[in-house]
Design a protein around this motif. Sequence first.
Motif, PDB file in Angstrom:
ATOM      1  N   GLY A  18       0.774  -1.235   0.000  1.00  0.00           N
ATOM      2  CA  GLY A  18       0.000   0.000   0.000  1.00  0.00           C
ATOM      3  C   GLY A  18       0.803   1.281   0.000  1.00  0.00           C
ATOM      4  N   HIS A  19       2.135   1.182   0.006  1.00  0.00           N
ATOM      5  CA  HIS A  19       2.960   2.395  -0.006  1.00  0.00           C
ATOM      6  C   HIS A  19       3.153   2.886  -1.438  1.00  0.00           C
ATOM      7  N   GLN A  20       3.143   4.215  -1.586  1.00  0.00           N
ATOM      8  CA  GLN A  20       3.302   4.861  -2.884  1.00  0.00           C
ATOM      9  C   GLN A  20       4.772   5.206  -3.114  1.00  0.00           C
ATOM     10  N   TRP A  21       5.234   4.973  -4.331  1.00  0.00           N
ATOM     11  CA  TRP A  21       6.619   5.255  -4.705  1.00  0.00           C
ATOM     12  C   TRP A  21       6.619   6.069  -5.989  1.00  0.00           C
ATOM     13  N   SER A  22       7.438   7.092  -6.057  1.00  0.00           N
ATOM     14  CA  SER A  22       7.686   7.784  -7.317  1.00  0.00           C
ATOM     15  C   SER A  22       9.147   7.540  -7.664  1.00  0.00           C
ATOM     16  N   LEU A  23       9.388   7.211  -8.920  1.00  0.00           N
ATOM     17  CA  LEU A  23      10.727   6.898  -9.405  1.00  0.00           C
ATOM     18  C   LEU A  23      11.088   7.885 -10.501  1.00  0.00           C
ATOM     19  N   ALA A  24      12.339   8.336 -10.507  1.00  0.00           N
ATOM     20  CA  ALA A  24      12.735   9.327 -11.497  1.00  0.00           C
ATOM     21  C   ALA A  24      14.218   9.236 -11.816  1.00  0.00           C
ATOM     22  N   THR A  25      14.525   9.664 -13.027  1.00  0.00           N
ATOM     23  CA  THR A  25      15.892   9.965 -13.440  1.00  0.00           C
ATOM     24  C   THR A  25      15.870  11.422 -13.889  1.00  0.00           C
ATOM     25  N   HIS A  26      16.734  12.233 -13.314  1.00  0.00           N
ATOM     26  CA  HIS A  26      16.800  13.647 -13.700  1.00  0.00           C
ATOM     27  C   HIS A  26      17.520  13.743 -15.032  1.00  0.00           C
ATOM     28  N   LYS A  27      16.842  14.307 -16.037  1.00  0.00           N
ATOM     29  CA  LYS A  27      17.383  14.355 -17.395  1.00  0.00           C
ATOM     30  C   LYS A  27      17.937  15.722 -17.776  1.00  0.00           C
ATOM     31  N   GLU A  28      17.334  16.776 -17.256  1.00  0.00           N
ATOM     32  CA  GLU A  28      17.789  18.117 -17.634  1.00  0.00           C
ATOM     33  C   GLU A  28      17.462  19.124 -16.547  1.00  0.00           C
ATOM     34  N   ASP A  29      18.308  20.116 -16.426  1.00  0.00           N
ATOM     35  CA  ASP A  29      18.066  21.220 -15.509  1.00  0.00           C
ATOM     36  C   ASP A  29      17.203  22.248 -16.237  1.00  0.00           C
ATOM     37  N   VAL A  30      16.092  22.613 -15.650  1.00  0.00           N
ATOM     38  CA  VAL A  30      15.138  23.525 -16.262  1.00  0.00           C
ATOM     39  C   VAL A  30      15.037  24.766 -15.383  1.00  0.00           C
ATOM     40  N   THR A  31      15.117  25.933 -15.986  1.00  0.00           N
ATOM     41  CA  THR A  31      14.977  27.169 -15.214  1.00  0.00           C
ATOM     42  C   THR A  31      13.537  27.264 -14.684  1.00  0.00           C
ATOM     43  N   PRO A  32      13.324  28.019 -13.611  1.00  0.00           N
ATOM     44  CA  PRO A  32      11.949  28.187 -13.112  1.00  0.00           C
ATOM     45  C   PRO A  32      11.002  28.746 -14.178  1.00  0.00           C
ATOM     46  N   GLU A  33      11.492  29.670 -14.992  1.00  0.00           N
ATOM     47  CA  GLU A  33      10.662  30.259 -16.043  1.00  0.00           C
ATOM     48  C   GLU A  33      10.273  29.210 -17.078  1.00  0.00           C
ATOM     49  N   GLU A  34      11.251  28.414 -17.514  1.00  0.00           N
ATOM     50  CA  GLU A  34      10.976  27.377 -18.506  1.00  0.00           C
ATOM     51  C   GLU A  34      10.055  26.306 -17.924  1.00  0.00           C
ATOM     52  N   CYS A  35      10.238  25.982 -16.653  1.00  0.00           N
ATOM     53  CA  CYS A  35       9.384  25.003 -15.994  1.00  0.00           C
ATOM     54  C   CYS A  35       7.935  25.486 -15.999  1.00  0.00           C
ATOM     55  N   MET A  36       7.718  26.759 -15.689  1.00  0.00           N
ATOM     56  CA  MET A  36       6.362  27.321 -15.699  1.00  0.00           C
ATOM     57  C   MET A  36       5.758  27.287 -17.096  1.00  0.00           C
ATOM     58  N   GLN A  37       6.561  27.628 -18.114  1.00  0.00           N
ATOM     59  CA  GLN A  37       6.065  27.594 -19.501  1.00  0.00           C
ATOM     60  C   GLN A  37       5.694  26.175 -19.893  1.00  0.00           C
ATOM     61  N   ARG A  38       6.534  25.214 -19.560  1.00  0.00           N
ATOM     62  CA  ARG A  38       6.270  23.826 -19.892  1.00  0.00           C
ATOM     63  C   ARG A  38       5.035  23.310 -19.142  1.00  0.00           C
ATOM     64  N   ALA A  39       4.896  23.694 -17.869  1.00  0.00           N
ATOM     65  CA  ALA A  39       3.746  23.270 -17.073  1.00  0.00           C
ATOM     66  C   ALA A  39       2.457  23.793 -17.709  1.00  0.00           C
ATOM     67  N   LYS A  40       2.465  25.046 -18.091  1.00  0.00           N
ATOM     68  CA  LYS A  40       1.300  25.650 -18.714  1.00  0.00           C
ATOM     69  C   LYS A  40       0.974  24.938 -20.020  1.00  0.00           C
TER      70      LYS A  40
END
Length: 154
Positions: A128-150
Amino acid sequence: MAKPGKPVPDGFHTVTPHLTMKNAGEAIEFYRKAFGAEEIARMPGPGGSVMHAEIRIGDSPIMLNDEFPEHGARGPKTIGGTPVSIHLYVNDVDALFDRAVKAGAKVTMPIADMFWGDRFGKLEDPFGHQWSLATHKEDVTPEECMQRAKAAGF
């Protein structure tokens, strides 16, 4: 006679997950198969239960134990879920995700490239435990992250 210890013991970080579940012994085996966990310690409890155990996944310790409802220790299957997710950063998220699914984890979010720069997916383990798994692929600026999220509809 016991000697004084360090405030944060060797091998630990300042934050360490501590998981409660039914069948902690089975969980240790699952974490070994799914995530390559190494068992560090196990303290048996009444009736073959696990009173306390420590495993290590990568460089991070995780403590775990069986349910002891009489002491308020109940796992996610007993309480009907959990709002907490344990996050693992790994070198090859696709390989580890597949390994965990083959070991018995349930996919709750398939692996995908995310707007914040990670390749990311989510699983629920058999306990019943939740796990998130990730590999960090690229460093994204906060501005670019917001644009991509939108652009992604967030």
